[in-house]
Design an enzyme around this catalytic site. Structure first.
Site, PDB file in Angstrom:
ATOM      1  N   LEU A  36       0.828  -1.222   0.000  1.00 27.15           N
ATOM      2  CA  LEU A  36       0.000   0.000   0.000  1.00 27.15           C
ATOM      3  C   LEU A  36       0.856   1.263   0.000  1.00 27.15           C
ATOM      4  CD1 LEU A  36      -3.009  -0.887   2.373  1.00 27.15           C
ATOM      5  CD2 LEU A  36      -2.813  -1.211  -0.091  1.00 27.15           C
ATOM      6  N   ALA A  83       3.717  -6.061  -8.240  1.00 24.40           N
ATOM      7  CA  ALA A  83       4.193  -5.053  -7.283  1.00 24.40           C
ATOM      8  C   ALA A  83       5.417  -4.351  -7.835  1.00 24.40           C
ATOM      9  CB  ALA A  83       4.516  -5.718  -5.949  1.00 24.40           C
ATOM     10  N   ALA A  84       5.348  -3.042  -7.901  1.00 22.63           N
ATOM     11  CA  ALA A  84       6.480  -2.263  -8.406  1.00 22.63           C
ATOM     12  C   ALA A  84       6.217  -0.791  -8.181  1.00 22.63           C
ATOM     13  CB  ALA A  84       6.687  -2.515  -9.906  1.00 22.63           C
ATOM     14  N   GLU A  85       7.287  -0.037  -8.124  1.00 21.99           N
ATOM     15  CA  GLU A  85       7.182   1.415  -8.300  1.00 21.99           C
ATOM     16  C   GLU A  85       7.056   1.631  -9.787  1.00 21.99           C
ATOM     17  OE1 GLU A  85       6.955   3.795  -6.099  1.00 21.99           O
ATOM     18  OE2 GLU A  85       7.237   2.535  -4.338  1.00 21.99           O
ATOM     19  N   SER A  86       6.107   2.500 -10.213  1.00 20.46           N
ATOM     20  CA  SER A  86       5.757   2.481 -11.636  1.00 20.46           C
ATOM     21  C   SER A  86       5.804   3.831 -12.355  1.00 20.46           C
ATOM     22  CB  SER A  86       4.357   1.875 -11.794  1.00 20.46           C
ATOM     23  OG  SER A  86       3.392   2.739 -11.227  1.00 20.46           O
ATOM     24  N   ASP A 136       6.716  -2.353 -22.015  1.00 20.94           N
ATOM     25  CA  ASP A 136       7.334  -2.086 -23.326  1.00 20.94           C
ATOM     26  C   ASP A 136       8.576  -1.201 -23.186  1.00 20.94           C
ATOM     27  OD1 ASP A 136       5.981   0.268 -22.630  1.00 20.94           O
ATOM     28  OD2 ASP A 136       4.858   0.433 -24.513  1.00 20.94           O
ATOM     29  N   GLU A 137       8.665  -0.483 -22.046  1.00 20.38           N
ATOM     30  CA  GLU A 137       9.743   0.501 -21.902  1.00 20.38           C
ATOM     31  C   GLU A 137      11.120  -0.150 -21.830  1.00 20.38           C
ATOM     32  OE1 GLU A 137       9.070   3.807 -19.321  1.00 20.38           O
ATOM     33  OE2 GLU A 137       6.901   3.559 -19.402  1.00 20.38           O
ATOM     34  N   TYR A 161      13.319   3.859 -14.009  1.00 19.04           N
ATOM     35  CA  TYR A 161      12.179   2.928 -13.930  1.00 19.04           C
ATOM     36  C   TYR A 161      12.361   1.763 -14.896  1.00 19.04           C
ATOM     37  CZ  TYR A 161       7.655   0.923 -15.202  1.00 19.04           C
ATOM     38  OH  TYR A 161       6.648   0.031 -15.505  1.00 19.04           O
ATOM     39  N   SER A 164      15.084  -0.577 -13.997  1.00 18.98           N
ATOM     40  CA  SER A 164      14.764  -1.476 -12.871  1.00 18.98           C
ATOM     41  C   SER A 164      13.838  -2.602 -13.328  1.00 18.98           C
ATOM     42  CB  SER A 164      14.149  -0.693 -11.704  1.00 18.98           C
ATOM     43  OG  SER A 164      12.846  -0.241 -12.017  1.00 18.98           O
ATOM     44  N   LYS A 165      12.932  -2.292 -14.256  1.00 18.79           N
ATOM     45  CA  LYS A 165      12.060  -3.358 -14.772  1.00 18.79           C
ATOM     46  C   LYS A 165      12.881  -4.337 -15.625  1.00 18.79           C
ATOM     47  CE  LYS A 165       8.167  -3.792 -14.380  1.00 18.79           C
ATOM     48  NZ  LYS A 165       7.328  -4.448 -13.325  1.00 18.79           N
ATOM     49  N   ARG A 225       2.865   6.686 -27.746  1.00 15.94           N
ATOM     50  CA  ARG A 225       2.626   5.533 -26.870  1.00 15.94           C
ATOM     51  C   ARG A 225       1.460   4.747 -27.449  1.00 15.94           C
ATOM     52  NH1 ARG A 225       6.815   7.418 -25.753  1.00 15.94           N
ATOM     53  NH2 ARG A 225       7.564   8.186 -23.746  1.00 15.94           N
ATOM     54  N   ASP A 296      10.571  19.338 -21.373  1.00 11.75           N
ATOM     55  CA  ASP A 296      10.490  17.880 -21.568  1.00 11.75           C
ATOM     56  C   ASP A 296      11.162  17.138 -20.419  1.00 11.75           C
ATOM     57  OD1 ASP A 296       9.754  15.579 -22.816  1.00 11.75           O
ATOM     58  OD2 ASP A 296      10.884  15.926 -24.667  1.00 11.75           O
TER      59      ASP A 296
HETATM   60  P1  NAD Z   1       0.686   1.045  -9.575  1.00  8.93           P
HETATM   61  O1  NAD Z   1       1.792   1.970  -9.218  1.00  8.93           O
HETATM   62  O2  NAD Z   1      -0.686   1.574  -9.788  1.00  8.93           O
HETATM   63  O3  NAD Z   1       0.559  -0.107  -8.457  1.00  8.93           O
HETATM   64  C1  NAD Z   1       1.667  -0.771  -7.936  1.00  8.93           C
HETATM   65  C2  NAD Z   1       1.235  -1.467  -6.666  1.00  8.93           C
HETATM   66  O4  NAD Z   1       2.363  -2.171  -6.160  1.00  8.93           O
HETATM   67  C3  NAD Z   1       0.760  -0.506  -5.575  1.00  8.93           C
HETATM   68  O5  NAD Z   1      -0.476  -0.954  -5.029  1.00  8.93           O
HETATM   69  C4  NAD Z   1       1.874  -0.568  -4.528  1.00  8.93           C
HETATM   70  O6  NAD Z   1       1.396  -0.379  -3.204  1.00  8.93           O
HETATM   71  C5  NAD Z   1       2.441  -1.947  -4.755  1.00  8.93           C
HETATM   72  N1  NAD Z   1       3.856  -2.070  -4.363  1.00  8.93           N
HETATM   73  C6  NAD Z   1       4.887  -1.289  -4.765  1.00  8.93           C
HETATM   74  N2  NAD Z   1       6.031  -1.706  -4.203  1.00  8.93           N
HETATM   75  C7  NAD Z   1       5.713  -2.779  -3.429  1.00  8.93           C
HETATM   76  C8  NAD Z   1       6.460  -3.652  -2.601  1.00  8.93           C
HETATM   77  N3  NAD Z   1       7.772  -3.487  -2.428  1.00  8.93           N
HETATM   78  N4  NAD Z   1       5.824  -4.660  -1.970  1.00  8.93           N
HETATM   79  C9  NAD Z   1       4.483  -4.833  -2.115  1.00  8.93           C
HETATM   80  N5  NAD Z   1       3.716  -4.024  -2.881  1.00  8.93           N
HETATM   81  C10 NAD Z   1       4.332  -3.009  -3.525  1.00  8.93           C
HETATM   82  O7  NAD Z   1       1.210   0.257 -10.854  1.00  8.93           O
HETATM   83  P2  NAD Z   1       0.377  -0.331 -12.076  1.00  8.93           P
HETATM   84  O8  NAD Z   1       0.211   0.730 -13.090  1.00  8.93           O
HETATM   85  O9  NAD Z   1      -0.805  -1.068 -11.563  1.00  8.93           O
HETATM   86  O10 NAD Z   1       1.456  -1.351 -12.649  1.00  8.93           O
HETATM   87  C11 NAD Z   1       1.494  -2.709 -12.214  1.00  8.93           C
HETATM   88  C12 NAD Z   1       2.660  -3.395 -12.896  1.00  8.93           C
HETATM   89  O11 NAD Z   1       2.510  -3.293 -14.301  1.00  8.93           O
HETATM   90  C13 NAD Z   1       4.019  -2.800 -12.545  1.00  8.93           C
HETATM   91  O12 NAD Z   1       4.933  -3.847 -12.388  1.00  8.93           O
HETATM   92  C14 NAD Z   1       4.360  -1.964 -13.760  1.00  8.93           C
HETATM   93  O13 NAD Z   1       5.761  -1.870 -13.953  1.00  8.93           O
HETATM   94  C15 NAD Z   1       3.692  -2.736 -14.869  1.00  8.93           C
HETATM   95  N6  NAD Z   1       3.302  -1.932 -16.032  1.00  8.93           N
HETATM   96  C16 NAD Z   1       2.417  -0.896 -15.896  1.00  8.93           C
HETATM   97  C17 NAD Z   1       2.051  -0.161 -17.016  1.00  8.93           C
HETATM   98  C18 NAD Z   1       1.057   0.981 -16.940  1.00  8.93           C
HETATM   99  O14 NAD Z   1       0.786   1.610 -17.956  1.00  8.93           O
HETATM  100  N7  NAD Z   1       0.479   1.276 -15.790  1.00  8.93           N
HETATM  101  C19 NAD Z   1       2.589  -0.467 -18.268  1.00  8.93           C
HETATM  102  C20 NAD Z   1       3.502  -1.529 -18.354  1.00  8.93           C
HETATM  103  C21 NAD Z   1       3.826  -2.270 -17.235  1.00  8.93           C
END
Ligand code: NAD
Length: 342
Positions: A36, A83-86, A136-137, A161, A164-165, A225, A296
């Site tokens: 969260l 789960a990720a910072e996004s 895709d990034e 970002y 890291s992915k 995009r 930018d």
């Molecule tokens: P988001 O930021 O909305 O949600 C990420 C969730 O992960 C959050 O609820 C956060 O609390 C949780 N989280 C983060 N670090 C954590 C940790 N260490 N332990 C447990 N929970 C943790 O992200 P999103 O947009 O829902 O993306 C989900 C996944 O999809 C990510 O891995 C992201 O890289 C990937 N992704 C997203 C997009 C996009 O357009 N949103 C595109 C390509 C890939």
């Protein structure tokens, strides 16, 4: 008792849509593991949280002991790792949380998962899958004339970002090859839809347009995009889990490439056509006059594009939601959430 699936990051934008889809269309019991962060959208799981097949654990994926205990307690047949910072801009401001959650967190999750997997019977091993949700990034900036990146294209991440992915993808590939973990990597294009944190382009612009505030666009706004409606994405994830081959990766693309400026124009054109309160019936030219070009983003990639032939032919998935339709649903959701939104 039904079989269990783990979803990490299940309280986020895509994870919550995945959990709603899994509860609505399968019999699995869902265990959501999410720490969260600011980006979580627990309100997106208001209905799901009352479901008898749903469990939530507020945990960091770096908490190896706690995650190991959950594997032992629930004995899942699969893991969806989201789960990720996004957010790219935040990664430029401070990369540390991205390294910690996206790389170290994925490492810890893989370690507890492989220890659990090693103790499974041969038939349980055969059924198990670890689906790692990537982006895709990782393929980096593509010139306009370059073909869309297919699976197996070289990685050229540009931002902290995407780096890291990319690193987390490599860890998943190594754990699959070295330890035999049945992992699948998915790469998706930009998602949009309800419950996305309003720092991302579409909810940011919609929220600002509804308040008649300036609509910031990086640079010339001609960055391209490909837009994927979140419900299409989560359908693809379930189909990949059901029909995908361990060791493979699958691109998930919306087939709707647009410049950021075109996205802003689409929002300005669509808002006046929706059934919003009279006070919000702005004209599209009035909204377009709010578009403001700002400095930018450093290292900003001009174009991402994914070739998604593999998922179409091997899995049978195709995106269903056209951009205007998904955008209308998103605008309506942002409007409805504005009074309660964070
Ligand atoms: P988001 O930021 O909305 O949600 C990420 C969730 O992960 C959050 O609820 C956060 O609390 C949780 N989280 C983060 N670090 C954590 C940790 N260490 N332990 C447990 N929970 C943790 O992200 P999103 O947009 O829902 O993306 C989900 C996944 O999809 C990510 O891995 C992201 O890289 C990937 N992704 C997203 C997009 C996009 O357009 N949103 C595109 C390509 C890939």
């Amino acid at each position: 008792m039904s079989e269990v699936l783990f979803v990490t990051g299940g309280s986020g934008f895509i994870g919550s849509a995945l959990i709603r889809h899994l509860l609505n269309s399968t019999d699995y019991q869902i265990v959501n593991i999410d720490k969260l962060t600011y980006a979580a959208a627990p309100e997106a799981l208001a209905v799901a949280s009352k479901h008898s097949r749903y469990r939530f654990y507020q945990l960091d994926i770096n908490d190896l002991d706690a995650i190991t205990k959950l594997f032992a307690a629930y004995r899942p047949v699969g893991v969806f790792h989201l789960a990720a910072e996004s957010h790219v801009d935040r990664s430029i401001q401070s990369a540390s949380p991205f390294i910690q959650s996206n790389i170290v967190g994925t490492f810890n999750l893989l370690e507890s998962c492989r220890n659990y997997f090693a103790g499974l019977t041969a038939s349980c091993k055969k059924a198990f899958k670890f689906v790692h949700v990537s982006t895709d990034e990782v393929y980096g900036d593509l010139p306009i004339s370059a073909p869309a990146a297919a699976e197996g294209a070289p990685y050229h991440p540009s931002s902290p970002y995407s780096a890291s992915k990319a690193a987390s993808d490599h860890l998943v590939q190594a754990w699959a090859r070295t330890y035999g973990l049945p992992a699948i990597i998915t790469h998706c294009t930009n998602n949009y839809g309800p419950h996305q944190y309003p720092e991302k382009l579409i909810p940011l612009l919609v929220q600002r347009a509804l308040k008649l505030e300036p609509l910031p666009i990086y640079g010339d706004g001609l960055q391209i995009r490909d837009w994927l409606y979140v419900d299409d994405h989560v359908q693809a994830l379930l189909q990949v889990f059901q029909r995908g081959k361990p060791g493979e990766s699958y691109n998930i693309a919306g087939d709707q490439p647009l410049t950021n400026l075109a996205v802003a124009h689409a929002i300005c054109n669509l808002i006046p056509t929706l059934n919003l309160p009279t006070a919000l019936r702005y004209r599209s030219d009035q909204l377009k006059s709010l578009i403001t070009h700002v400095a930018d983003r450093p290292g900003h990639d001009r174009r991402y594009a994914l070739n998604n032939n593999k998922i179409k032919t091997e899995i049978g998935w195709v995106p269903q939601v056209r951009f205007e339709e998904g955008l209308a649903r998103t605008i309506t959701a942002v409007y409805e959430g504005l009074t309660t939104i964070r």
